[in-house]
Scaffold this active site. Structure first.
Site, mmCIF file in Angstrom:
data_model
loop_
_atom_site.group_PDB
_atom_site.id
_atom_site.type_symbol
_atom_site.label_atom_id
_atom_site.label_comp_id
_atom_site.label_asym_id
_atom_site.label_seq_id
_atom_site.Cartn_x
_atom_site.Cartn_y
_atom_site.Cartn_z
ATOM 1 N N GLU A 1 23.676 66.969 17.824
ATOM 2 C CA GLU A 1 22.154 66.419 17.821
ATOM 3 C C GLU A 1 22.109 65.019 17.825
ATOM 4 O OE1 GLU A 1 18.962 68.515 15.923
ATOM 5 O OE2 GLU A 1 19.868 70.352 16.813
ATOM 6 N N GLU B 1 16.859 66.595 9.220
ATOM 7 C CA GLU B 1 17.478 67.667 9.443
ATOM 8 C C GLU B 1 17.645 67.805 11.056
ATOM 9 O OE1 GLU B 1 18.658 70.323 11.034
ATOM 10 O OE2 GLU B 1 17.082 71.939 10.673
#
Length: 712
Positions: free
Chosen positions: A210, A201
């Site tokens: 990210e 995740e």
């Protein structure tokens, strides 16, 4: 040091609460605010990471070491090390029940027998524990291979917290924790063999921010077996064309400034992009402005990424978009949908509420960790008619995506022209503030009043206000003007040089001392300062609490020796205000964790800054939020003054105590706090940072438990 305590009166009354608030500016550097962690070292061999510690009163930053030894960490940080994770999105994410449920269902469906599972960005270890449990339940079907879960987490404070979570759930022996970045892992050294399943995740609101792509690339090249399984399985980015005056004001300073009644030009003609927002996807809760958005297209697919195979670093997609209404496209909104299982039965979406999704797709309630994103079209945008067919191009890199929008629109072509190499990037809210005619008019009214009785004043702009610097120079040709630009530094000086001619300024009209923390009489040619001004605004403080702009008061104190006896200070004072609020969405996203899909997470509450029944002396932190984006909100009391900060005096400890009387019935979840800046001694110009001001963040203090209140 900042503290806020709320409690019922000695004789309980559902219509009254008492709050006590104290601020100790002189001691704040000792308990300074910790900004978003920046990891420099994380391998098992170094046993430490560096953390950036920021002092909001001075603007100074320093790197301090976080070690695996808890005592050494406490020595480096003092008590503030306990709040390292309290301002992150971990708590909000773990409170997202639809997300947790979707991951659990997909992991149970994907992992049906013992195998090697790699969890990248393991956090508290929730996905790792789900994987270990799924293997255990399938062990009776296959006992020839022993299951292994490798939890990879690079951030040391989170690794420490994960160990506590695994221990309390009795899974410390089931999961191998490695405190490294995934691209530092070596097969045969860190992990015994390539993994069969990837669970992860590592998604932000944009999806890619990210480092999803480089992480997946390295994992498939070096860490996973061929034809490995993955949870999630696939992600799809969607977009939609919208018209919104509010969104337009957040980026087009050139055209909004043209409507201003003054002659100050922060963005002169020919320098149309000298002040601009960053060309990127900007996260925002778009449901909050749904009534101010006109949809100009149906949702369209932008990109699709498969987690089960290696993604490319660069990709392009042709977008064939048919417009559904007449209007002007100001922005492209985007969101993503996760397909968590390979069969396509388990989904999660970050779409806005106006997108009608099938019931099988989980969207969750309001949460702050994932928002929609906004891509601003340059200038005034593009006029479209209903039924137009647009051919645009989307491009993605390793870390984000953008749009290439060919157009014959004259306004767009003019906006894209920039005469020069210099460009200053500011947050959207700052662009919106500078383009607000009412804000500009208020600032100029206060400035004219301050300059009225001064013939040849020495004026110092103490903060990073570009507008005030140009405004003083424009209003007073005889003023000696110094700008400190503590955050903008040399970029502020370069900006002034670039726009000087357009604003009728002589090259030497403004002196910039961007490397000076303390001005001396030598710097001012033995002349004392007649006028010290600020908005206050400090570049780089945009994500901090509103009272951290009291740095202006600290600067005023440091400059005391070079101020005239009758110096005019603008703003002359700050007023800390608050109101009680019902904010169920925000409270629920920050409340204490207990059981998450069968795993006890209560041990993380004090570290992650949860609100709820925490043991003494733990308390939920004060957090910065754009209140207007915080889901369902309702003011329950009048806006009350807690204390005032007199900038005519030196900085000193302050204390305030007030009683709150509720004016609306409801459920009180906490208090919203902000500062009103009184710009002149007559109190005729007051600039508020209150809940109805969209360009400013407020501070939020959530109660341990919501309180039902009535009116008197």
């Amino acid at each position: 040091m900042l503290s806020l305590v709320s409690k019922t009166l000695t004789k309980p009354s559902p219509s009254l609460l008492r709050i006590v608030y104290s601020i100790l500016p002189r001691h704040l550097p000792c308990t300074s605010f910790i900004v978003t962690p920046a990891l420099l070292m994380s391998s098992e061999s170094t046993q430490c990471v560096f953390q950036l510690k920021h002092d909001p009163l001075t603007g100074d930053s320093e790197w301090v070491v976080i070690r695996k030894d808890e005592e050494e960490q406490e020595e480096a940080f003092g008590n503030s090390h306990k709040n390292l994770l309290a301002t992150t999105s971990y708590l909000d994410m773990l409170n997202d029940s639809p997300r947790n449920r979707a991951y659990r269902e997909a992991i149970d469906k994907t992992i049906t027998k013992p195998c090697h599972v790699l969890d990248i960005g393991a956090g508290t270890g929730l996905l790792s524990m789900m994987a270990a449990r799924a293997m255990a339940s399938g062990e009776q079907k296959s006992t020839d291979t022993k299951g292994v879960v490798t939890a990879c987490e690079s951030y040391l404070p989170m690794v420490k917290l994960m160990r506590k979570v695994l221990h309390i759930n009795g899974m410390g022996r089931n999961i191998n924790i490695i405190n490294k970045r995934s691209d530092e892992l070596k097969v045969g050294m860190d992990i015994p063999a390539r993994a069969d399943v990837l669970v992860s995740e590592i998604l932000d609101s944009e999806l890619l921010g990210e480092g999803l792509i480089p992480t997946l690339q390295h994992a498939h090249e070096m860490l996973l077996v061929e034809n490995s399984l993955s949870v999630p399985y696939r992600a799809t980015i969607y977009g939609q064309l919208v018209e919104s005056t509010f969104l337009w004001k957040l980026h087009d300073l050139y055209n909004n400034e043209a409507k201003a009644s003054d002659d100050i030009r922060l963005v002169p003609t020919g320098l149309d992009t000298i002040l601009s927002v960053k060309l990127q996807q900007h996260p925002m809760h778009c449901d909050a402005i749904a009534k101010e958005i006109k949809l100009l297209s149906e949702p369209f697919k932008v990109f699709e990424f498969d987690f089960w195979k290696r993604p490319d670093s660069h990709g392009e997609a042709e977008l064939h978009i048919k417009t559904t209404d007449n209007g002007r496209v100001h922005a492209i909104l985007s969101w993503w949908k996760l397909q968590l299982d390979y069969e396509g039965t388990i989904f999660y979406s970050t779409s806005p509420k106006w997108i009608g999704l099938p019931t099988k797709i989980s969207t969750g309630h309001w949460h702050d960790h994932w928002k929609q994103c906004v891509w601003f079209l340059p200038g005034k945008g593009i006029n479209v008619d209903k039924g137009d067919h647009l051919l645009w191009r989307a491009i993605h890199t390793d870390i984000g995506f953008s749009y290439d929008i060919p157009t014959q629109d004259t306004e767009m072509r003019q906006y894209n022209f920039f005469a020069g190499d210099f460009q200053l990037v500011l947050p959207p809210e700052r662009i919106g503030t500078y383009g607000d005619n009412k804000w500009r008019s208020s600032m100029l009214t206060a400035l004219r009043s301050a300059l009225q009785a001064r013939v040849q004043p020495l004026c110092v702009v103490a903060d990073d206000s570009l507008f005030l610097t140009l405004a003083v120079a424009r209003l007073s040709r005889t003023a000696n003007l110094i700008s400190l630009f503590p955050g903008l530094r040399e970029r502020g000086a370069q900006y002034l040089q670039t726009v000087a001619d357009a604003n009728g300024l002589a090259p030497d009209h403004v002196k910039v001392f961007h490397n000076k923390k303390h001005l001396t009489l030598h710097d001012t040619n033995e002349k004392k300062i007649d006028l010290l001004i600020g908005e206050p605004y400090y570049y780089g403080n945009d994500g901090m609490l509103p009272w951290q702009n009291l740095r202006f008061w600290k600067q005023r104190t440091m400059l005391d020796a070079v101020l005239c006896d009758d110096v005019l200070i603008m703003p002359c004072k700050g007023i800390l205000k608050a109101c009680a609020m019902s904010q169920p969405d925000l409270w629920n996203s920050r409340c204490c964790l207990r059981n998450i899909e069968g795993f006890d997470h209560s041990v993380v509450n004090t570290t992650l800054g949860a609100c709820g029944e925490l043991p003494s002396p733990y308390d939920s932190p004060l957090l910065p939020f754009f209140i207007w984006q915080c889901g369902e909100i309702k003011e329950l009391s009048q806006r009350i003054t807690i204390m005032e900060f007199e900038f005519s005096k030196l900085i000193s400890p302050c204390y305030g105590k007030v009683q709150v009387e509720f004016t609306e019935p409801g459920i009180c979840h906490g208090f919203v706090l902000w500062i009103d800046w009184v710009m002149d001694a007559k109190n005729s110009v007051v600039l508020s940072g209150g809940p109805d001001q969209r360009f400013y963040k407020q501070g939020v203090k959530l109660l341990a438990q919501p309180v039902a209140v009535t009116t008197c």
